[in-house]
Design an enzyme around this catalytic site. Sequence first.
Site, mmCIF file in Angstrom:
data_model
loop_
_atom_site.group_PDB
_atom_site.id
_atom_site.type_symbol
_atom_site.label_atom_id
_atom_site.label_comp_id
_atom_site.label_asym_id
_atom_site.label_seq_id
_atom_site.Cartn_x
_atom_site.Cartn_y
_atom_site.Cartn_z
ATOM 1 N N CYS A 140 5.871 -38.247 -15.107
ATOM 2 C CA CYS A 140 4.504 -38.755 -15.221
ATOM 3 C C CYS A 140 3.841 -38.555 -13.873
ATOM 4 O O CYS A 140 4.305 -39.097 -12.864
ATOM 5 C CB CYS A 140 4.540 -40.233 -15.602
ATOM 6 S SG CYS A 140 2.927 -41.054 -15.594
ATOM 7 N N CYS B 220 -1.027 -33.659 -15.803
ATOM 8 C CA CYS B 220 -0.473 -34.723 -16.654
ATOM 9 C C CYS B 220 0.526 -34.076 -17.592
ATOM 10 O O CYS B 220 0.248 -33.001 -18.149
ATOM 11 C CB CYS B 220 -1.591 -35.415 -17.441
ATOM 12 S SG CYS B 220 -1.016 -36.633 -18.655
#
Length: 259
Positions: free
Chosen positions: A73, A183
């Site tokens: 992440c 992302c």
Amino acid sequence: MSNQPIGIFDSGVGGTSVYKEIEALLPNENTIYLADSANAPYGNKSAEDILRLSIKNTELLLSRNCKLIVVACNTATTNAITALRASYNVPFIGIEPAIKPASLNSKTKAVGILATKGTLSSQLFHNTTNLYKNDVRVIEQIGEGIVPLIEAGKTLSSEMRTLLTIYLEPMIDADIDYLVLGCTHYPYLLPLLLDILPNHVKIIDSGEAVARQTKAILETQNIINTQTSTARHQFYTNGSTEVMHLLLDKKHKVEFLKF
């Protein structure tokens, strides 16, 4: 210890794009994947909340004897990995937007980055960008609304296309020749991105680099799994198991876990 699993966590299902790169490069490794979809997206949360959630995920993976943890992440990496490394005695692999290769290879001297607010506003991201951008113009765009659509199973929907078209238009106008995906959810948007962007624009994500770094650390620490028995892959989510199944091969079993 080499038989112990690699732990992977993300704010949701997006980090499965990183899992796939790790599994392809390290087929002998057992893995445990944790999707904190109930708290997705992390990108709009405070740094304190991101750290709190990252600690919770880390401790759950450590309770299952993970030998190394991949923070799959971008937002959690840029906001929490320094504190995690200082607090726990296992290796951590993070993921950052690939600004360096985009900036070094750009011919038009303009690159775009699509990322969450949490990543783009972090000090680590700004430090990296300032270090490598040189004379390259970096067009930043917060991907507001993208992660919730992916988490809702609407990855290639008309709503997503509309959103991406709006976000990419200023980058196209600036004549970018690289788009950096900031992302781990975003690699699943490739069919739409390739359709919207001009043909000369190259798209970079960091999943493969994370897999290579994971392998390097396992070898350096002498904890790589050399056994050739079938690897075990466990997937847990506190959100929709159906959405994760959409992104994974049918052979993978996904379990709901409240955490």
